[in-house]
Design an enzyme around this catalytic site. Structure first.
Site, PDB file in Angstrom:
ATOM      1  N   ASP A  35       2.775  -5.599   1.160  1.00  0.00           N
ATOM      2  CA  ASP A  35       1.619  -6.308   0.598  1.00  0.00           C
ATOM      3  C   ASP A  35       0.460  -6.129   1.571  1.00  0.00           C
ATOM      4  O   ASP A  35       0.526  -6.567   2.725  1.00  0.00           O
ATOM      5  CB  ASP A  35       1.960  -7.795   0.407  1.00  0.00           C
ATOM      6  CG  ASP A  35       0.804  -8.536  -0.275  1.00  0.00           C
ATOM      7  OD1 ASP A  35      -0.303  -7.978  -0.365  1.00  0.00           O
ATOM      8  OD2 ASP A  35       1.021  -9.675  -0.714  1.00  0.00           O
ATOM      9  N   LEU A  36      -0.570  -5.487   1.086  1.00  0.00           N
ATOM     10  CA  LEU A  36      -1.693  -5.146   1.976  1.00  0.00           C
ATOM     11  C   LEU A  36      -2.456  -6.372   2.459  1.00  0.00           C
ATOM     12  O   LEU A  36      -3.258  -6.263   3.382  1.00  0.00           O
ATOM     13  CB  LEU A  36      -2.653  -4.199   1.264  1.00  0.00           C
ATOM     14  CG  LEU A  36      -2.087  -2.822   0.907  1.00  0.00           C
ATOM     15  CD1 LEU A  36      -3.169  -1.982   0.266  1.00  0.00           C
ATOM     16  CD2 LEU A  36      -1.546  -2.120   2.133  1.00  0.00           C
ATOM     17  N   ALA A  59      -6.082   0.410  -3.553  1.00  0.00           N
ATOM     18  CA  ALA A  59      -7.402  -0.235  -3.577  1.00  0.00           C
ATOM     19  C   ALA A  59      -7.314  -1.462  -4.450  1.00  0.00           C
ATOM     20  O   ALA A  59      -6.449  -1.530  -5.334  1.00  0.00           O
ATOM     21  CB  ALA A  59      -8.458   0.708  -4.140  1.00  0.00           C
ATOM     22  N   TYR A  98      -9.800   6.923   0.396  1.00  0.00           N
ATOM     23  CA  TYR A  98     -10.684   7.208  -0.747  1.00  0.00           C
ATOM     24  C   TYR A  98     -11.649   6.042  -0.957  1.00  0.00           C
ATOM     25  O   TYR A  98     -11.265   4.873  -0.810  1.00  0.00           O
ATOM     26  CB  TYR A  98      -9.862   7.434  -2.023  1.00  0.00           C
ATOM     27  CG  TYR A  98      -8.889   8.583  -1.858  1.00  0.00           C
ATOM     28  CD1 TYR A  98      -9.248   9.885  -2.204  1.00  0.00           C
ATOM     29  CD2 TYR A  98      -7.625   8.374  -1.295  1.00  0.00           C
ATOM     30  CE1 TYR A  98      -8.373  10.945  -2.012  1.00  0.00           C
ATOM     31  CE2 TYR A  98      -6.746   9.425  -1.091  1.00  0.00           C
ATOM     32  CZ  TYR A  98      -7.122  10.702  -1.450  1.00  0.00           C
ATOM     33  OH  TYR A  98      -6.264  11.748  -1.248  1.00  0.00           O
ATOM     34  N   TYR A 124     -16.825  -5.347  -5.480  1.00  0.00           N
ATOM     35  CA  TYR A 124     -15.932  -4.198  -5.302  1.00  0.00           C
ATOM     36  C   TYR A 124     -16.633  -3.105  -4.475  1.00  0.00           C
ATOM     37  O   TYR A 124     -16.098  -2.638  -3.462  1.00  0.00           O
ATOM     38  CB  TYR A 124     -15.508  -3.642  -6.673  1.00  0.00           C
ATOM     39  CG  TYR A 124     -14.879  -2.272  -6.609  1.00  0.00           C
ATOM     40  CD1 TYR A 124     -13.604  -2.098  -6.057  1.00  0.00           C
ATOM     41  CD2 TYR A 124     -15.555  -1.145  -7.082  1.00  0.00           C
ATOM     42  CE1 TYR A 124     -13.027  -0.831  -5.983  1.00  0.00           C
ATOM     43  CE2 TYR A 124     -14.985   0.122  -7.020  1.00  0.00           C
ATOM     44  CZ  TYR A 124     -13.722   0.273  -6.470  1.00  0.00           C
ATOM     45  OH  TYR A 124     -13.163   1.524  -6.400  1.00  0.00           O
ATOM     46  N   LYS A 128     -15.685  -1.826  -0.659  1.00  0.00           N
ATOM     47  CA  LYS A 128     -15.318  -0.430  -0.360  1.00  0.00           C
ATOM     48  C   LYS A 128     -16.257   0.151   0.712  1.00  0.00           C
ATOM     49  O   LYS A 128     -15.829   0.903   1.588  1.00  0.00           O
ATOM     50  CB  LYS A 128     -15.358   0.424  -1.628  1.00  0.00           C
ATOM     51  CG  LYS A 128     -14.303   0.089  -2.664  1.00  0.00           C
ATOM     52  CD  LYS A 128     -12.869   0.419  -2.254  1.00  0.00           C
ATOM     53  CE  LYS A 128     -12.560   1.886  -2.183  1.00  0.00           C
ATOM     54  NZ  LYS A 128     -11.124   2.154  -1.932  1.00  0.00           N
TER      55      LYS A 128
HETATM   56  N1  LIG Z   1     -10.248   4.046 -10.712  1.00  0.00           N
HETATM   57  C1  LIG Z   1     -11.493   4.467 -10.564  1.00  0.00           C
HETATM   58  O1  LIG Z   1     -12.240   4.639 -11.546  1.00  0.00           O
HETATM   59  C2  LIG Z   1     -12.029   4.804  -9.203  1.00  0.00           C
HETATM   60  C3  LIG Z   1     -13.372   5.204  -9.084  1.00  0.00           C
HETATM   61  C4  LIG Z   1     -13.874   5.534  -7.832  1.00  0.00           C
HETATM   62  C5  LIG Z   1     -13.071   5.458  -6.712  1.00  0.00           C
HETATM   63  N2  LIG Z   1     -11.771   5.059  -6.848  1.00  0.00           N
HETATM   64  C6  LIG Z   1     -10.962   4.992  -5.639  1.00  0.00           C
HETATM   65  O2  LIG Z   1      -9.908   5.937  -5.751  1.00  0.00           O
HETATM   66  C7  LIG Z   1      -8.760   5.435  -5.061  1.00  0.00           C
HETATM   67  C8  LIG Z   1      -7.560   5.479  -5.972  1.00  0.00           C
HETATM   68  O3  LIG Z   1      -7.819   4.635  -7.090  1.00  0.00           O
HETATM   69  P1  LIG Z   1      -6.819   4.510  -8.334  1.00  0.00           P
HETATM   70  O4  LIG Z   1      -7.655   4.545  -9.550  1.00  0.00           O
HETATM   71  O5  LIG Z   1      -5.679   5.448  -8.179  1.00  0.00           O
HETATM   72  O6  LIG Z   1      -6.291   3.021  -8.107  1.00  0.00           O
HETATM   73  P2  LIG Z   1      -5.211   2.190  -8.959  1.00  0.00           P
HETATM   74  O7  LIG Z   1      -4.619   3.015 -10.042  1.00  0.00           O
HETATM   75  O8  LIG Z   1      -5.854   0.886  -9.299  1.00  0.00           O
HETATM   76  O9  LIG Z   1      -4.089   1.939  -7.881  1.00  0.00           O
HETATM   77  C9  LIG Z   1      -4.319   1.065  -6.809  1.00  0.00           C
HETATM   78  C10 LIG Z   1      -3.023   0.893  -6.057  1.00  0.00           C
HETATM   79  O10 LIG Z   1      -3.231  -0.086  -5.037  1.00  0.00           O
HETATM   80  C11 LIG Z   1      -2.140  -0.985  -5.069  1.00  0.00           C
HETATM   81  N3  LIG Z   1      -2.495  -2.298  -4.541  1.00  0.00           N
HETATM   82  C12 LIG Z   1      -3.493  -3.116  -4.936  1.00  0.00           C
HETATM   83  N4  LIG Z   1      -3.448  -4.263  -4.240  1.00  0.00           N
HETATM   84  C13 LIG Z   1      -2.398  -4.166  -3.380  1.00  0.00           C
HETATM   85  C14 LIG Z   1      -1.825  -5.007  -2.393  1.00  0.00           C
HETATM   86  N5  LIG Z   1      -2.314  -6.238  -2.132  1.00  0.00           N
HETATM   87  N6  LIG Z   1      -0.742  -4.567  -1.712  1.00  0.00           N
HETATM   88  C15 LIG Z   1      -0.219  -3.367  -1.972  1.00  0.00           C
HETATM   89  N7  LIG Z   1      -0.710  -2.512  -2.879  1.00  0.00           N
HETATM   90  C16 LIG Z   1      -1.782  -2.918  -3.586  1.00  0.00           C
HETATM   91  C17 LIG Z   1      -1.786  -1.074  -6.540  1.00  0.00           C
HETATM   92  O11 LIG Z   1      -0.491  -1.623  -6.685  1.00  0.00           O
HETATM   93  P3  LIG Z   1      -0.131  -2.360  -8.088  1.00  0.00           P
HETATM   94  O12 LIG Z   1      -0.143  -1.312  -9.122  1.00  0.00           O
HETATM   95  O13 LIG Z   1       1.218  -2.923  -7.832  1.00  0.00           O
HETATM   96  O14 LIG Z   1      -1.194  -3.393  -8.295  1.00  0.00           O
HETATM   97  C18 LIG Z   1      -1.869   0.403  -6.933  1.00  0.00           C
HETATM   98  O15 LIG Z   1      -0.722   1.120  -6.572  1.00  0.00           O
HETATM   99  C19 LIG Z   1      -9.133   4.039  -4.565  1.00  0.00           C
HETATM  100  O16 LIG Z   1      -9.568   4.111  -3.235  1.00  0.00           O
HETATM  101  C20 LIG Z   1     -10.300   3.646  -5.449  1.00  0.00           C
HETATM  102  O17 LIG Z   1     -11.156   2.701  -4.840  1.00  0.00           O
HETATM  103  C21 LIG Z   1     -11.222   4.742  -8.056  1.00  0.00           C
END
Ligand SMILES: NC(=O)c1ccc[n+]([C@@H]2O[C@H](COP(=O)([O-])OP(=O)(O)OC[C@H]3O[C@@H](n4cnc5c(N)ncnc54)[C@H](OP(=O)(O)O)[C@@H]3O)[C@@H](O)[C@H]2O)c1
Length: 293
Positions: A35-36, A59, A98, A124, A128
């Site tokens: 848990d982060l 994230a 990221y 958010y 970041k």
């Molecule tokens: N999605 C977008 O549109 C977007 C846009 C720009 C940048 N980004 C960046 O790209 C990167 C990857 O994003 P993504 O879309 O792959 O994210 P995502 O699908 O939302 O996955 C986020 C991950 O973080 C985990 N997480 C969240 N809170 C946590 C906690 N307290 N302890 C442990 N794990 C935790 C989640 O676990 P659970 O599934 O169990 O919650 C999930 O595995 C991130 O840095 C994000 O900021 C994303």
């Protein structure tokens, strides 16, 4: 190569786990094992496993909920990456993290470059940005990739939502004034893996010369409305659609807790020039994603 991947169930993390597998020993860990929001747990997992590459695919991405869940957003997007950067530095390990186009306010109306001044307009984006700054301040061996509009066919994303909406609604209204660069999570994972082997016999030395922050996204610029139209055109199961029409709308038609920056497309030329890798056009990547999941 000994890689520790933190977060292997999210859009990017799931793809990374599979893409990185041929590169060496890959250990993945995710919630609830880690848990982060528990800083000491993050520290001890890294110091115990002693990777030479640490990748953070986690994230707190719930843009609207972050407006009220500020502590959680800060724990996951600021404190956890800061600890990761500190621990990676102690091990002289490469830390890959990221970030997001939402660090910008979206008023430039042109592609954002790394030198543009961030000015987040929601919690958010602000968390970041603070996370980026914390990593930079620690000053180890790090790469930060700001990306945008990440999607996957495996988890809920804008693409899967559009497909779902088209199965349940006759009319779809999609905002036409939010503009950026859609990024397929698999492309992001593959590019990350290529970087790790790009330096040939000395992959870490090669990357050491390239420490810093880069924009890394699909190329091309598109509105959410145009993106949704492309998704529907490429829909692999069109017979399930009840959708009759898709109409452009304004962001202001859909009030949300968090403000959305309007124009956040990223200029990725610094990345392309530094690493010698081309980034696919957003529509080409979308076609591949829709064919292959
Ligand atoms: N999605 C977008 O549109 C977007 C846009 C720009 C940048 N980004 C960046 O790209 C990167 C990857 O994003 P993504 O879309 O792959 O994210 P995502 O699908 O939302 O996955 C986020 C991950 O973080 C985990 N997480 C969240 N809170 C946590 C906690 N307290 N302890 C442990 N794990 C935790 C989640 O676990 P659970 O599934 O169990 O919650 C999930 O595995 C991130 O840095 C994000 O900021 C994303």
């Amino acid at each position: 190569m000994h890689i520790l991947l933190i977060g292997n169930t999210g859009q990017l993390g799931w793809e990374l786990e599979r893409t990185l597998a041929p590169l060496g020993k890959v250990v993945s860990i995710d919630y609830p094992e880690l848990d982060l929001s528990e800083p000491e747990a993050v520290r001890s997992v890294i110091s115990g496993l002693r990777p030479n590459v640490l990748i953070n695919a986690t994230a707190y991405n719930a843009v609207d909920r972050a407006e009220t869940e500020i502590d959680t957003a800060t724990a996951v997007n600021v404190h956890a990456p800061e600890i990761m950067a500190e621990e990676a530095k102690k091990l002289s390990a490469l830390f890959i993290h990221y970030s997001t186009d939402y660090v910008f306010d979206g008023t430039k109306n042109d592609l954002y470059v790394e030198q543009d001044r961030p000015n987040p307009i929601n919690v958010y984006g602000s968390s970041k940005l603070t996370g980026e700054k914390a990593i930079e301040a620690i000053g180890g061996f790090y790469l930060i990739f700001r990306t945008s509009w990440v999607y996957s066919l495996r988890r809920e994303s804008f693409v899967t939502k559009v497909l779902q909406w088209s199965r349940n609604n006759q009319t779809l209204k999609i905002v036409n004034d939010q503009v950026s660069s859609p990024t397929w999570s698999r492309m992001l994972a593959e590019v990350t893996a290529y970087l790790l082997i790009k330096g040939g016999d000395q992959p870490m030395a090669w990357l050491h010369d390239r420490v810093g922050l880069y924009h890394l996204a699909g190329t091309g610029v598109v509105s959410r409305f145009e993106w949704a139209k492309a998704v529907l055109k490429l829909n692999p199961r069109p017979s399930e659609n009840v959708k009759q029409e898709i109409l452009p709308a304004l962001t202001s038609d859909f009030p949300t807790a968090a403000k959305r920056p309007l124009y956040t497309a990223l200029d990725c030329s610094r990345f392309t020039e530094t690493f010698g890798l081309q980034l696919p056009y957003w529509l080409t990547a979308l076609q591949l994603a829709m064919e292959n999941g």
